[in-house]
Scaffold this motif. Sequence first.
Motif, PDB file in Angstrom:
ATOM      1  N   SER A  47       0.822  -1.221   0.000  1.00 55.49           N
ATOM      2  CA  SER A  47       0.000   0.000   0.000  1.00 55.49           C
ATOM      3  C   SER A  47       0.848   1.259   0.000  1.00 55.49           C
ATOM      4  CB  SER A  47      -0.924   0.008   1.228  1.00 55.49           C
ATOM      5  OG  SER A  47      -1.759  -1.127   1.257  1.00 55.49           O
ATOM      6  N   LYS A  48       2.125   1.125  -0.352  1.00 55.42           N
ATOM      7  CA  LYS A  48       3.009   2.293  -0.322  1.00 55.42           C
ATOM      8  C   LYS A  48       2.513   3.413  -1.226  1.00 55.42           C
ATOM      9  CE  LYS A  48       7.391   0.108   1.009  1.00 55.42           C
ATOM     10  NZ  LYS A  48       8.769  -0.219   0.585  1.00 55.42           N
ATOM     11  N   ASN A  49       2.022   3.046  -2.414  1.00 52.95           N
ATOM     12  CA  ASN A  49       1.531   4.066  -3.337  1.00 52.95           C
ATOM     13  C   ASN A  49       0.304   4.769  -2.785  1.00 52.95           C
ATOM     14  OD1 ASN A  49       3.511   3.396  -5.280  1.00 52.95           O
ATOM     15  ND2 ASN A  49       2.292   1.644  -5.929  1.00 52.95           N
ATOM     16  N   SER A  50      -0.580   4.016  -2.150  1.00 51.54           N
ATOM     17  CA  SER A  50      -1.763   4.614  -1.534  1.00 51.54           C
ATOM     18  C   SER A  50      -1.373   5.514  -0.364  1.00 51.54           C
ATOM     19  CB  SER A  50      -2.716   3.513  -1.050  1.00 51.54           C
ATOM     20  OG  SER A  50      -3.184   2.747  -2.145  1.00 51.54           O
TER      21      SER A  50
ATOM     22  N   PHE B 169       1.383   7.213  -0.215  1.00 54.08           N
ATOM     23  CA  PHE B 169       1.886   8.436  -0.833  1.00 54.08           C
ATOM     24  C   PHE B 169       0.735   9.371  -1.222  1.00 54.08           C
ATOM     25  CE2 PHE B 169       5.978   6.187  -2.097  1.00 54.08           C
ATOM     26  CZ  PHE B 169       6.748   6.925  -1.204  1.00 54.08           C
ATOM     27  N   VAL B 170      -0.266   8.814  -1.900  1.00 59.44           N
ATOM     28  CA  VAL B 170      -1.406   9.624  -2.348  1.00 59.44           C
ATOM     29  C   VAL B 170      -2.149  10.216  -1.156  1.00 59.44           C
ATOM     30  CG1 VAL B 170      -3.625   9.563  -3.534  1.00 59.44           C
ATOM     31  CG2 VAL B 170      -1.673   8.321  -4.479  1.00 59.44           C
ATOM     32  N   SER B 171      -2.397   9.402  -0.144  1.00 57.98           N
ATOM     33  CA  SER B 171      -3.113   9.850   1.038  1.00 57.98           C
ATOM     34  C   SER B 171      -2.338  10.934   1.777  1.00 57.98           C
ATOM     35  CB  SER B 171      -3.379   8.665   1.969  1.00 57.98           C
ATOM     36  OG  SER B 171      -4.164   9.051   3.066  1.00 57.98           O
ATOM     37  N   PHE B 172      -1.029  10.752   1.900  1.00 58.09           N
ATOM     38  CA  PHE B 172      -0.212  11.762   2.569  1.00 58.09           C
ATOM     39  C   PHE B 172      -0.228  13.089   1.812  1.00 58.09           C
ATOM     40  CE2 PHE B 172       3.820  14.036   2.574  1.00 58.09           C
ATOM     41  CZ  PHE B 172       3.871  14.448   3.898  1.00 58.09           C
ATOM     42  N   ALA B 173      -0.053  13.020   0.482  1.00 55.85           N
ATOM     43  CA  ALA B 173      -0.033  14.244  -0.322  1.00 55.85           C
ATOM     44  C   ALA B 173      -1.343  15.008  -0.178  1.00 55.85           C
ATOM     45  CB  ALA B 173       0.229  13.904  -1.788  1.00 55.85           C
ATOM     46  N   ASN B 174      -2.467  14.283  -0.208  1.00 57.77           N
ATOM     47  CA  ASN B 174      -3.766  14.941  -0.036  1.00 57.77           C
ATOM     48  C   ASN B 174      -3.896  15.530   1.360  1.00 57.77           C
ATOM     49  OD1 ASN B 174      -6.828  15.261  -0.799  1.00 57.77           O
ATOM     50  ND2 ASN B 174      -6.800  14.264   1.186  1.00 57.77           N
ATOM     51  N   GLY B 175      -3.496  14.760   2.382  1.00 57.70           N
ATOM     52  CA  GLY B 175      -3.597  15.251   3.748  1.00 57.70           C
ATOM     53  C   GLY B 175      -2.740  16.474   3.983  1.00 57.70           C
ATOM     54  N   PHE B 176      -1.526  16.474   3.446  1.00 56.21           N
ATOM     55  CA  PHE B 176      -0.636  17.625   3.599  1.00 56.21           C
ATOM     56  C   PHE B 176      -1.231  18.859   2.923  1.00 56.21           C
ATOM     57  CE2 PHE B 176       2.754  20.449   2.319  1.00 56.21           C
ATOM     58  CZ  PHE B 176       3.570  20.495   3.445  1.00 56.21           C
ATOM     59  N   THR B 177      -1.711  18.681   1.683  1.00 57.70           N
ATOM     60  CA  THR B 177      -2.280  19.803   0.937  1.00 57.70           C
ATOM     61  C   THR B 177      -3.512  20.361   1.626  1.00 57.70           C
ATOM     62  OG1 THR B 177      -1.478  18.878  -1.149  1.00 57.70           O
ATOM     63  CG2 THR B 177      -3.244  20.494  -1.285  1.00 57.70           C
ATOM     64  N   ALA B 178      -4.416  19.482   2.041  1.00 60.56           N
ATOM     65  CA  ALA B 178      -5.655  19.922   2.687  1.00 60.56           C
ATOM     66  C   ALA B 178      -5.362  20.641   4.000  1.00 60.56           C
ATOM     67  CB  ALA B 178      -6.561  18.721   2.935  1.00 60.56           C
ATOM     68  N   THR B 179      -4.376  20.164   4.741  1.00 62.66           N
ATOM     69  CA  THR B 179      -4.044  20.794   6.017  1.00 62.66           C
ATOM     70  C   THR B 179      -3.382  22.149   5.805  1.00 62.66           C
ATOM     71  OG1 THR B 179      -3.749  18.617   7.022  1.00 62.66           O
ATOM     72  CG2 THR B 179      -2.820  20.481   8.202  1.00 62.66           C
ATOM     73  N   MET B 180      -2.527  22.258   4.804  1.00 60.09           N
ATOM     74  CA  MET B 180      -1.851  23.530   4.520  1.00 60.09           C
ATOM     75  C   MET B 180      -2.830  24.612   4.087  1.00 60.09           C
ATOM     76  SD  MET B 180       1.424  23.916   5.009  1.00 60.09           S
ATOM     77  CE  MET B 180       1.684  25.335   3.954  1.00 60.09           C
ATOM     78  N   THR B 181      -3.957  24.216   3.482  1.00 59.92           N
ATOM     79  CA  THR B 181      -4.894  25.203   2.931  1.00 59.92           C
ATOM     80  C   THR B 181      -6.197  25.298   3.712  1.00 59.92           C
ATOM     81  OG1 THR B 181      -5.764  23.540   1.380  1.00 59.92           O
ATOM     82  CG2 THR B 181      -3.965  24.918   0.601  1.00 59.92           C
ATOM     83  N   THR B 182      -6.297  24.625   4.848  1.00 58.33           N
ATOM     84  CA  THR B 182      -7.554  24.620   5.593  1.00 58.33           C
ATOM     85  C   THR B 182      -7.714  25.877   6.444  1.00 58.33           C
ATOM     86  OG1 THR B 182      -8.986  23.285   7.010  1.00 58.33           O
ATOM     87  CG2 THR B 182      -6.691  23.463   7.667  1.00 58.33           C
ATOM     88  N   VAL B 183      -8.967  26.225   6.730  1.00 59.72           N
ATOM     89  CA  VAL B 183      -9.279  27.368   7.587  1.00 59.72           C
ATOM     90  C   VAL B 183     -10.424  27.039   8.536  1.00 59.72           C
ATOM     91  CG1 VAL B 183     -10.102  29.753   7.676  1.00 59.72           C
ATOM     92  CG2 VAL B 183      -8.500  29.093   5.907  1.00 59.72           C
TER      93      VAL B 183
END
Length: 538
Positions: free
Chosen positions: A459-462, A464-478
Amino acid sequence: MKRVKKLLDRLLIAIIYITILLFILYPFLCVFYRALFVDGSFNISMLNNFLTNDIKLLTNSLKTAVLSTIISTATAVCVGVFYLVSGRRTRKAINLIMMLTMISPPFVTSLSYITLFGRRGFITHDILGLTVNTYGMWGIVLMQSLGFISLNCLVVTGTLSRINSKIIYSARDLGADTTSVIKDIVIPMLKSTILIIALLTFVRSLADFTTPAIIGGNFNTMATEAYMSMVAYGDITRASVINVVLFIPALLVFIIYRKNIKNTDMNESGEIEEDILSKSGILYSIMKLVSITFILLILLQYASIFLSAFTKKQMGVSYFTLQNFVDARAHISGVFVRSAVYSLISGLCGAVLGILMGYYLEIRKLRFMGLIDFVAMMPYIIPGSFFGIGYILAFRGAPFFLTGTATIVVLNMLFKQLPFSSKIGIEASNQISSETINSVKDLGGTDFDVIKDVVMPMSKNSLFVSFANGFTATMTTVGSIIFLVYPGQKVATLVMFDVIQGGKYSVGSVIAILIILMTMAVNVIFYKALIRRNVNVS
């Protein structure tokens, strides 16, 4: 050793059950209790009072939500069809623009609107020489629509990519022109997708408080009133009541969404070929015009932000300067490091938790794990302010005392993004064959060995995808953290929100650029990692 591994497996199960119930369900119930109970007794007087005296807020929210939904959904369909008919280079350009908007803070559109069309806007004042009031309902509708279109486009193009090309070729062989194919084949195939993006847009509009707060002027909505009730008046009960009202349509939409999402999958799928349809016909021309207009508006939006970040005005004349970056230093000292750390923790923990949930739900099929998965989806359907208020009510007192700490912010970010991570985990688990798992068991492996030696490596690829989404969503959340962060512990998006509300638009543009660049850098790194592993990240 097997006993230790069995104990570790049970510990992981307990962690999932406890954390989901404690950090999602418990705050959720706290908001309902605060809104619907008085002195321990069920009482809907506050709810009735709001619906009676503040019905205009509900009307305003529904107006903006309906209009934003119609505009953004129709535009997304037009862009999707334009994408279908276009060549490879145009598709890549559209994908790039869509992804750029996805990694931007949620109120970038509002900032660009002020820069371009405000009282001293580049277009309204500098070019047209006008000083007009462009704030109000239509400003909110236009900026919400522009902000929501990108995600809707990604959903539409994702559905179109699964259309069987043979169907379109058969229609063309029978003499159907482009207009007929779009009208009789493409649009009907998008029926469920259109319903889904319309429902999600409606809920997102209802829950959006940043756009009305920045460009709404005297036009208030329920979301902004909930925000003001907390920030300006300190009335957490009223804020809870408003969020309960917002939750009702969100729940209805979620039920319809769950019912219709299954209909978006197509049994026969294939990559849409280039130039599958001729670029002709009045319907295509209209959709092309709408699509090009949208793309130009997005490009103008980001151009205005970069222009605002690198210019100042003196005697009505703009000139190039780096002073805005110097001025921004006082606002962002230590902020980006804090934001990155929070996002990394949230992204990593969320990715691992999502994979584990998928394993215990799909492979182990544990009792009550389906219910836990449903609870984990709740942050997806409730307004961000609802989740934030729930954390204040749940964790401000004994035995937690988490308010004012970094822990409560990270936990809120983590579990707010968990629905996506859990779905990624479910998809990853479905791709692991039972034969592989049984072979581990036949060799004497335990359930913990399956996790360690099979599930995680495969599940390494999953991850990666999950982390990238989580990082992006957290960086842009309000929305969900705005009530949780103390002044000395703010993250980048909240600092940007504050400086924009304070009228420092150039500084806000600088912060927006830095957020975009940081988020883009992390996404590019993980994108490259996925490409090296030959993963389809479309």
